[in-house]
Design a protein around this motif. Structure first.
Motif, PDB file in Angstrom:
ATOM      1  N   MET A  26      14.425  14.006  29.531  1.00 38.61           N
ATOM      2  CA  MET A  26      13.569  13.746  30.883  1.00 38.61           C
ATOM      3  C   MET A  26      12.871  14.992  31.138  1.00 38.61           C
ATOM      4  O   MET A  26      13.502  16.083  30.918  1.00 38.61           O
ATOM      5  CB  MET A  26      14.301  13.393  31.830  1.00 38.61           C
ATOM      6  N   ARG A  27      11.524  15.000  31.332  1.00 43.87           N
ATOM      7  CA  ARG A  27      10.733  16.141  31.992  1.00 43.87           C
ATOM      8  C   ARG A  27      10.179  15.766  33.125  1.00 43.87           C
ATOM      9  O   ARG A  27       9.264  14.984  33.342  1.00 43.87           O
ATOM     10  CB  ARG A  27       9.782  16.405  30.793  1.00 43.87           C
ATOM     11  N   ILE A  28      10.333  16.726  34.419  1.00 41.95           N
ATOM     12  CA  ILE A  28       9.623  16.730  35.416  1.00 41.95           C
ATOM     13  C   ILE A  28       8.869  17.935  36.017  1.00 41.95           C
ATOM     14  O   ILE A  28       9.793  18.936  35.894  1.00 41.95           O
ATOM     15  CB  ILE A  28      10.732  16.293  36.563  1.00 41.95           C
TER      16      ILE A  28
ATOM     17  N   ILE B 176      12.612  20.291  35.692  1.00 42.97           N
ATOM     18  CA  ILE B 176      13.631  19.937  35.292  1.00 42.97           C
ATOM     19  C   ILE B 176      13.334  19.243  33.852  1.00 42.97           C
ATOM     20  O   ILE B 176      12.399  18.595  33.574  1.00 42.97           O
ATOM     21  CB  ILE B 176      14.025  18.553  35.979  1.00 42.97           C
ATOM     22  N   GLN B 177      14.234  19.660  32.776  1.00 40.74           N
ATOM     23  CA  GLN B 177      13.987  19.103  31.373  1.00 40.74           C
ATOM     24  C   GLN B 177      15.545  19.157  30.764  1.00 40.74           C
ATOM     25  O   GLN B 177      16.044  19.833  30.814  1.00 40.74           O
ATOM     26  CB  GLN B 177      13.228  19.951  30.731  1.00 40.74           C
ATOM     27  N   THR B 178      15.710  17.658  30.377  1.00 40.14           N
ATOM     28  CA  THR B 178      16.970  17.267  29.559  1.00 40.14           C
ATOM     29  C   THR B 178      16.369  17.052  28.465  1.00 40.14           C
ATOM     30  O   THR B 178      15.425  16.410  28.246  1.00 40.14           O
ATOM     31  CB  THR B 178      17.595  16.407  30.326  1.00 40.14           C
ATOM     32  N   ARG B 179      17.185  17.315  27.396  1.00 37.96           N
ATOM     33  CA  ARG B 179      17.208  16.888  25.808  1.00 37.96           C
ATOM     34  C   ARG B 179      18.473  16.248  25.264  1.00 37.96           C
ATOM     35  O   ARG B 179      19.387  16.959  25.396  1.00 37.96           O
ATOM     36  CB  ARG B 179      16.715  18.182  25.027  1.00 37.96           C
ATOM     37  N   ALA B 180      18.196  15.270  25.111  1.00 39.56           N
ATOM     38  CA  ALA B 180      19.496  14.331  24.413  1.00 39.56           C
ATOM     39  C   ALA B 180      20.623  14.520  25.238  1.00 39.56           C
ATOM     40  O   ALA B 180      21.831  14.831  24.704  1.00 39.56           O
ATOM     41  CB  ALA B 180      19.714  14.893  23.008  1.00 39.56           C
ATOM     42  N   LEU B 181      20.692  14.485  26.600  1.00 37.50           N
ATOM     43  CA  LEU B 181      21.683  14.645  27.638  1.00 37.50           C
ATOM     44  C   LEU B 181      22.648  13.777  27.330  1.00 37.50           C
ATOM     45  O   LEU B 181      22.312  12.392  27.580  1.00 37.50           O
ATOM     46  CB  LEU B 181      21.190  14.990  28.945  1.00 37.50           C
ATOM     47  N   GLY B 182      24.056  13.862  27.146  1.00 31.80           N
ATOM     48  CA  GLY B 182      25.231  12.701  27.182  1.00 31.80           C
ATOM     49  C   GLY B 182      26.354  13.177  27.676  1.00 31.80           C
ATOM     50  O   GLY B 182      26.407  14.324  28.127  1.00 31.80           O
TER      51      GLY B 182
END
Length: 241
Positions: free
Chosen positions: A32-34, A7-13
């Motif tokens: 977030m990075r999992i 799981i990786q999100t970048r500047a998720l809005g």
């Protein structure tokens, strides 16, 4: 991004009703990075954005901005049908309410998600039997939900989430309807699944539940922050005044 990041999100809005008087910023620049095989808890009070984040991670909703890679796949590149396939193959969901069909046996409940695949009935039932055995319920597969305890029903729900062998388990308050002893048993099961290389993401408001995880993220007003496991209480875990 390395292959190990499940799981990786970048500047998720996520903004609801943008530009209107009812505008709500539910997620604000979430990074977030999992990794594969981690057990992560996401905490926060009601309205903090944790359920919105879970919906994003589960591909049940689409972000207003930013990016989300699920097991290496850029979700923004998928259409609705492709997202449904991703959910089926990559993500298992476990909820506070067990959501079992009362007229079906435990085995039939677990096998149900595979009805949407091309697998023959015999294969579906074999996989369901294996999933129930994995959660310690092989001797209860013929029982209906009303014949099972709350903890057993939650185990059936977890087995159902495992039936398509997804790399990710998203659990939303999975111990909320259980007594403390049974809740501990379910959390121990999540740890065992983590040790078997599943990635477990647990949504909770309970600090005691969150402390079972390898890492804890705290949400408040749509923002995400990581806390050291075993660290002091954080204001994000307190109710919003």
């Amino acid at each position: 991004m390395t292959e190990s990041a499940v799981i990786q999100t970048r500047a998720l809005g996520k903004v609801y009703s943008p530009g209107s008087e009812a505008e709500v910023v539910a997620l604000a620049g979430v990074d977030m990075r999992i990794e594969r095989g981690e057990f992560v808890a996401i905490m926060g009070p009601s309205g903090s954005g944790k359920s919105t984040l879970m919906n994003m991670l589960g591909c049940l909703d689409t972000p207003s901005s930013g990016s989300y890679h699920c097991d290496g796949i850029d979700v923004a590149m998928l259409d609705a049908e492709q997202r449904a396939v991703l959910r089926r193959d990559k993500i298992g969901f476990v909820f506070q309410g067990f959501n079992l069909l009362p007229r079906m046996s435990a085995l039939e409940n677990v096998a149900m998600p595979m009805a949407y695949t091309s697998a023959p009935r015999g294969e579906r039932l074999r996989r369901a039997h294996e999933a129930l055995a994995a959660v310690g319920l092989s001797t209860r597969e013929g029982h209906r939900p009303s014949e099972l305890s709350g903890g057993q029903q939650q185990r059936v729900a977890i087995a159902r989430a495992l039936i398509n062998r997804p790399p990710i388990l998203l659990a939303d308050e999975p111990t909320g309807a259980l007594d403390s002893v049974t809740g501990e048993e379910i959390l121990a099961l999540f740890k065992r699944l983590r040790d078997e290389d599943h990635t477990v993401v647990l949504i909770t408001h309970d600090p005691e539940v969150a402390r079972h995880a390898d890492r804890i993220f705290l949400m408040r007003d749509g923002e995400l922050h990581e806390q050291a496991v075993g660290g002091p209480a954080h204001p994000a875990a307190e109710p919003v005044r």
